[in-house]
Design a protein around this motif. Structure first.
Motif, mmCIF file in Angstrom:
data_model
loop_
_atom_site.group_PDB
_atom_site.id
_atom_site.type_symbol
_atom_site.label_atom_id
_atom_site.label_comp_id
_atom_site.label_asym_id
_atom_site.label_seq_id
_atom_site.Cartn_x
_atom_site.Cartn_y
_atom_site.Cartn_z
ATOM 1 N N VAL A 112 0.873 -1.173 0.000
ATOM 2 C CA VAL A 112 0.000 0.000 0.000
ATOM 3 C C VAL A 112 0.912 1.225 0.000
ATOM 4 O O VAL A 112 1.773 1.364 0.869
ATOM 5 C CB VAL A 112 -0.917 0.033 1.240
ATOM 6 N N SER A 113 0.765 2.090 -0.969
ATOM 7 C CA SER A 113 1.621 3.264 -1.075
ATOM 8 C C SER A 113 0.776 4.527 -1.055
ATOM 9 O O SER A 113 -0.329 4.558 -1.587
ATOM 10 C CB SER A 113 2.459 3.221 -2.370
ATOM 11 N N VAL A 114 1.311 5.565 -0.406
ATOM 12 C CA VAL A 114 0.658 6.865 -0.325
ATOM 13 C C VAL A 114 1.669 7.913 -0.754
ATOM 14 O O VAL A 114 2.774 7.982 -0.208
ATOM 15 C CB VAL A 114 0.157 7.158 1.104
ATOM 16 N N ALA A 115 1.323 8.710 -1.734
ATOM 17 C CA ALA A 115 2.179 9.783 -2.214
ATOM 18 C C ALA A 115 1.387 11.083 -2.167
ATOM 19 O O ALA A 115 0.318 11.187 -2.766
ATOM 20 C CB ALA A 115 2.661 9.507 -3.640
ATOM 21 N N ALA A 116 1.878 12.057 -1.438
ATOM 22 C CA ALA A 116 1.143 13.308 -1.281
ATOM 23 C C ALA A 116 2.116 14.418 -0.920
ATOM 24 O O ALA A 116 3.217 14.168 -0.411
ATOM 25 C CB ALA A 116 0.069 13.184 -0.196
#
Length: 216
Positions: A112-116
């Motif tokens: 699970v990846s989050v880029a922000a």
């Protein structure tokens, strides 16, 4: 013109309201007024049909039957948005929010990846359970009332460590060892060293300086 007319006739479809009587790995079986049909879920029907659902079906003249939409479901029954393959939700403009009264869960068999540009997490309580963690960053700033850490081993490699505390207590059950090029301890009032056996040695010079020196 005849060929085009035949093609249009082959691709015609009739719509009926039906009830799902079977749903599983083998597909869907719906019951309409004209009979029972083994059907497939249309790509645009993201809500997975369940047994007992009232659905809208398209019966193609070529023989295929598709569930176009779920019209009604028993009140309180759970639902699932399902799609075979990769799925991307994209908003060219605007904001996407997920809101739930009872909770939100994210489950993945892989990553699970989050880029922000910025991430904010707010919660009354939180827990994190991981087998391994790696953090790379430029700055870490934390304001915490109480921190408790229980670990089997803690290793750190730093260029500089600065701490400012009001009171500091350490309890070491076995060995406390410090190796440094220079060590400087300074106390404004009193320094006390006590041991069952105390040894002090130097290669060159040992100096004691004070207004009074008591030995023994």
């Amino acid at each position: 013109m005849d060929n085009r007319a035949r093609k249009l006739e082959i691709n015609t479809a009739e719509q009926e309201v039906a009830t799902v009587i079977a749903a599983g790995a083998g597909g869907l079986v719906v019951r309409a007024s004209s009979g029972d049909y083994r059907s497939r879920r249309a790509a645009s029907c993201l809500l997975a049909p369940a047994v007992g659902d009232l659905v809208l079906v398209a019966i193609l003249s070529s023989g295929g039957v598709y569930v176009l939409a779920v019209l009604d479901r028993k009140a309180g029954a759970p639902g699932a948005i399902a799609y075979d393959g990769d799925l991307r939700v994209e908003l060219p403009a605007g904001r996407l929010e997920l809101a739930a009264q009872e909770g939100v869960g994210v489950v993945s068999g892989k990553d699970v990846s989050v880029a922000a540009g910025e991430v904010a997490v707010k919660a009354a309580r939180g827990s994190l359970l991981v087998q391994g963690m790696s953090i790379i960053g430029g700055l870490l700033s934390a304001e915490i009332d109480t921190v408790k850490v229980v670990a089997g081993a803690l290793d750190s490699a730093l260029d500089r460590l600065s701490q400012r505390v009001k009171r500091s207590y350490r309890f070491v059950e076995e060995v406390d060892q410090v190796k440094a090029e220079q060590i400087d301890y300074a106390a404004k009032k009193m320094m006390r060293l006590h041991a069952g056996n105390a040894l002090m040695s130097a290669d060159e010079l040992v100096k004691l300086d004070g207004e009074q020196i008591h030995v023994g």
